[in-house]
Design an enzyme around this catalytic site. Structure first.
Site, PDB file in Angstrom:
ATOM      1  N   HIS A  68       1.007  -1.362  -0.013  1.00 48.16           N
ATOM      2  CA  HIS A  68      -0.011   0.166   0.014  1.00 48.16           C
ATOM      3  C   HIS A  68       0.860   1.136   0.072  1.00 48.16           C
ATOM      4  CE1 HIS A  68      -2.421  -3.365   1.570  1.00 48.16           C
ATOM      5  NE2 HIS A  68      -3.483  -2.682   1.043  1.00 48.16           N
TER       6      HIS A  68
ATOM      7  N   ASP B 290       0.600  -1.526   4.908  1.00 49.15           N
ATOM      8  CA  ASP B 290       0.104  -0.446   5.386  1.00 49.15           C
ATOM      9  C   ASP B 290      -1.084   0.266   4.793  1.00 49.15           C
ATOM     10  OD1 ASP B 290       0.210   2.212   6.729  1.00 49.15           O
ATOM     11  OD2 ASP B 290       1.499   3.243   5.343  1.00 49.15           O
TER      12      ASP B 290
ATOM     13  N   ASP C 202      -4.258  -4.369  -6.840  1.00 42.02           N
ATOM     14  CA  ASP C 202      -4.362  -4.730  -5.298  1.00 42.02           C
ATOM     15  C   ASP C 202      -3.268  -5.293  -4.588  1.00 42.02           C
ATOM     16  OD1 ASP C 202      -6.940  -5.322  -3.171  1.00 42.02           O
ATOM     17  OD2 ASP C 202      -5.236  -6.652  -2.834  1.00 42.02           O
ATOM     18  N   GLY C 203      -2.845  -4.596  -3.801  1.00 45.09           N
ATOM     19  CA  GLY C 203      -1.467  -5.042  -2.977  1.00 45.09           C
ATOM     20  C   GLY C 203      -1.761  -6.546  -2.346  1.00 45.09           C
TER      21      GLY C 203
ATOM     22  N   SER D 126       6.607   6.067   2.151  1.00 47.48           N
ATOM     23  CA  SER D 126       7.286   4.839   2.474  1.00 47.48           C
ATOM     24  C   SER D 126       8.229   4.405   1.206  1.00 47.48           C
ATOM     25  CB  SER D 126       6.728   3.580   2.733  1.00 47.48           C
ATOM     26  OG  SER D 126       5.347   3.499   1.951  1.00 47.48           O
TER      27      SER D 126
ATOM     28  N   GLU E  26      -0.232   0.363  -5.716  1.00 47.05           N
ATOM     29  CA  GLU E  26      -1.115   1.488  -5.166  1.00 47.05           C
ATOM     30  C   GLU E  26      -2.507   1.312  -6.050  1.00 47.05           C
ATOM     31  OE1 GLU E  26      -1.475   3.815  -2.662  1.00 47.05           O
ATOM     32  OE2 GLU E  26      -3.316   4.459  -3.720  1.00 47.05           O
TER      33      GLU E  26
END
Ligand SMILES: C[S@@+](CC[C@H](N)C(=O)[O-])C[C@H]1O[C@@H](n2cnc3c(N)ncnc32)[C@H](O)[C@@H]1O
Length: 280
Positions: free
Chosen positions: A42, A164, A143-144, A100, A118
């Site tokens: 994320h 995250d 989708d992470g 990050s 993302e």
């Protein structure tokens, strides 16, 4: 629909905790020569203007990174984190805040790999403009949680997964646990770091215990509480990070960091921290 935008929160107390721990872990990973892969499930936008209308709306960074910016008594691990934020800003003024992916980009070596997920189209576009063309970096607009499956284990069998999510709906708590369970079956020796909000929700309170149950080889849990929830019980009182297979040095590093952050970032007399671990 994705309503969450990290730009509103960039540089707040939760980012300070998360990114201080992230820089500690990456510095530890760099002590060994063998290349590794970071998977940021994320990733957010990668970098944020603190002068822009999002960050200015509530000025959350003023109770986060801004409280550390001019301090001359930073513990070494916090000093290293602040140095990375300075590196991201071109001048002496605090105007930008790195996400990050930017911390990872500053710390990774040319032989290491960064995989970024993302979903938000705008944040994905901004993220790509920050990091897209670099060697060793791949950015996905998918989708992470699902994407993690294809990223572990890395060929070198060394890696860090940062998870995250925004925890906008109730679904993220369950998906964190399910996707970590799956990833651990594929890559048991990986380092996993989950951020979670300290909010008045049963799922948030239960998450650390659910993560403990996934981590037979050892875990570390750090939480920083800086403010009281509002009268109705809403608001972000603080946040926590939970690591599976943490660096063995991390507990001692955070034992020096957390009392300091509690003192400097605390917004009420009851500000406090928790640091616990089960060693392998
Ligand atoms: C808390 S922010 C990330 C902040 C970033 N990790 C940092 O530390 O700078 C969460 C991000 O996840 C994105 N997102 C939400 N659900 C997602 C999903 N299932 N897969 C990938 N990204 C997602 C949101 O758009 C948001 O930008």
């Amino acid at each position: 629909m994705l309503a969450y935008r990290h730009a509103y929160h960039a540089g707040n107390h939760a980012d300070v905790l998360k990114h201080t721990v992230l820089t500690c872990v990456l510095r530890y990973m760099n002590q060994k020569d063998k290349p590794y892969r970071v998977v940021d499930t994320h990733a957010g936008a990668g970098g944020y203007s603190l002068q822009g209308r999002y960050a200015q709306k509530k000025g959350e960074y003023e109770h986060g990174i801004a409280r550390l910016w001019e301090r001359d008594d930073l513990p070494p691990s916090v000093a290293d984190y602040v140095a990375r934020v300075r590196e991201f800003n071109s001048g002496a003024k605090l105007e930008q805040y790195p996400g990050s992916p930017a911390f990872a980009r500053m710390l990774l070596r040319p032989k290491d790999q960064l995989r970024l997920f993302e979903l938000h189209p705008t944040d994905h576009r901004i993220l790509t403009s920050y990091v897209g063309a670099d060697r060793g970096i791949e950015v996905y607009d998918t989708d992470g949680f699902d994407g993690l499956k294809g990223q572990v284990p890395p060929s070198t069998k060394r890696g860090l997964v940062l998870m995250d999510p925004s925890y906008e709906g109730h679904g993220d708590y369950g998906r964190v646990v399910a996707s970590l369970r799956d990833a651990l079956m594929r890559f048991a020796e990986g380092v996993y770091m989950v951020w979670y909000p300290q909010v008045s929700k049963l799922e948030a309170a239960q998450l650390p215990k659910r993560l403990e149950a996934l981590a037979p080889k050892g875990w570390l849990h750090a939480r920083l509480t800086v403010q009281q929830p509002d009268r109705l019980g809403f608001g972000l009182a603080g946040s926590g990070v939970f690591l599976i297979n943490p660096p063995y040095t991390l507990h001692d590093e955070l034992a020096a960091v957390l009392p300091y952050l509690t003192d400097v970032l605390g917004q009420y007399d009851g500000a406090n921290y928790l640091l616990e671990q089960r060693a392998a």
